[in-house]
Write a protein that holds these residues in place. Structure first.
Motif, PDB file in Angstrom:
ATOM      1  N   SER A 216      -1.397  -4.764   2.519  1.00 54.10           N
ATOM      2  CA  SER A 216      -1.570  -3.761   3.248  1.00 54.10           C
ATOM      3  C   SER A 216      -0.421  -3.491   4.320  1.00 54.10           C
ATOM      4  O   SER A 216       0.289  -4.448   4.471  1.00 54.10           O
ATOM      5  CB  SER A 216      -3.019  -3.614   3.930  1.00 54.10           C
TER       6      SER A 216
ATOM      7  N   ARG B 109      -3.525   0.994  -3.424  1.00 59.92           N
ATOM      8  CA  ARG B 109      -4.218   0.491  -2.057  1.00 59.92           C
ATOM      9  C   ARG B 109      -4.660  -1.049  -2.375  1.00 59.92           C
ATOM     10  O   ARG B 109      -4.846  -1.460  -3.576  1.00 59.92           O
ATOM     11  CB  ARG B 109      -5.676   1.184  -2.224  1.00 59.92           C
ATOM     12  N   PRO B 110      -4.895  -1.713  -1.223  1.00 64.77           N
ATOM     13  CA  PRO B 110      -5.337  -2.955  -1.280  1.00 64.77           C
ATOM     14  C   PRO B 110      -6.525  -3.175  -2.331  1.00 64.77           C
ATOM     15  O   PRO B 110      -6.416  -4.245  -2.744  1.00 64.77           O
ATOM     16  CB  PRO B 110      -5.611  -3.423   0.195  1.00 64.77           C
TER      17      PRO B 110
ATOM     18  N   ALA C 120       0.872  -1.277  -0.033  1.00 60.67           N
ATOM     19  CA  ALA C 120       0.016   0.135   0.179  1.00 60.67           C
ATOM     20  C   ALA C 120       1.064   1.366  -0.134  1.00 60.67           C
ATOM     21  O   ALA C 120       1.771   1.392   0.857  1.00 60.67           O
ATOM     22  CB  ALA C 120      -0.818   0.067   1.165  1.00 60.67           C
TER      23      ALA C 120
END
Length: 125
Positions: free
Chosen positions: A125, A87-88, A14
């Motif tokens: 993440s 982002r995840p 992330a």
């Protein structure tokens, strides 16, 4: 016949950046626009970004606007997707697509005539 080959996928964390590439090749074809779509497990294929080949006008999905940048190199018949602040939820298989004609419904997969095999992007993440 048109071939589209994506590259640049892989693992990221992330906040990382990553750049995807897609090269178009084959016999003469009308390259009107190229797009990126993505598909996460269990979800439908969704529009990410599109670039008109002649004038480089770009379009983005709201989910990536301000983080992803689509561009193209005319001479190389190559399209890029610079992905920043990953982002995840960006985890998906990313597909390159090519349209040979105008279609107002450009966010639909059906607006495209050729597809690449996809490249996996996984963001942890």
């Amino acid at each position: 016949q048109v071939q589209l080959v994506e590259s640049g996928g892989g693992l990221a964390q992330a906040g990382d950046s990553r750049r995807l590439s897609c090269v178009a090749s084959g016999q003469s074809f009308n390259l009107y626009a190229m797009s990126w779509f993505r598909q996460a497990p269990g979800k439908e294929r969704e529009f990410v970004a599109r670039i008109a080949w002649r004038n480089a006008i770009t379009y983005y999905a709201d989910s990536v606007k301000g983080r992803f940048i689509i561009s193209r190199d005319n001479a190389k018949n190559t399209m890029y997707l610079q992905m920043n602040s990953l982002r995840p939820e960006d985890t998906a298989i990313y597909y390159c697509a090519l349209a040979t004609k105008v279609d107002s419904n450009y966010m639909s997969p059906s607006a495209n005539d050729y597809w690449g095999q996809g490249t996996q992007v996984t963001v942890s993440s």
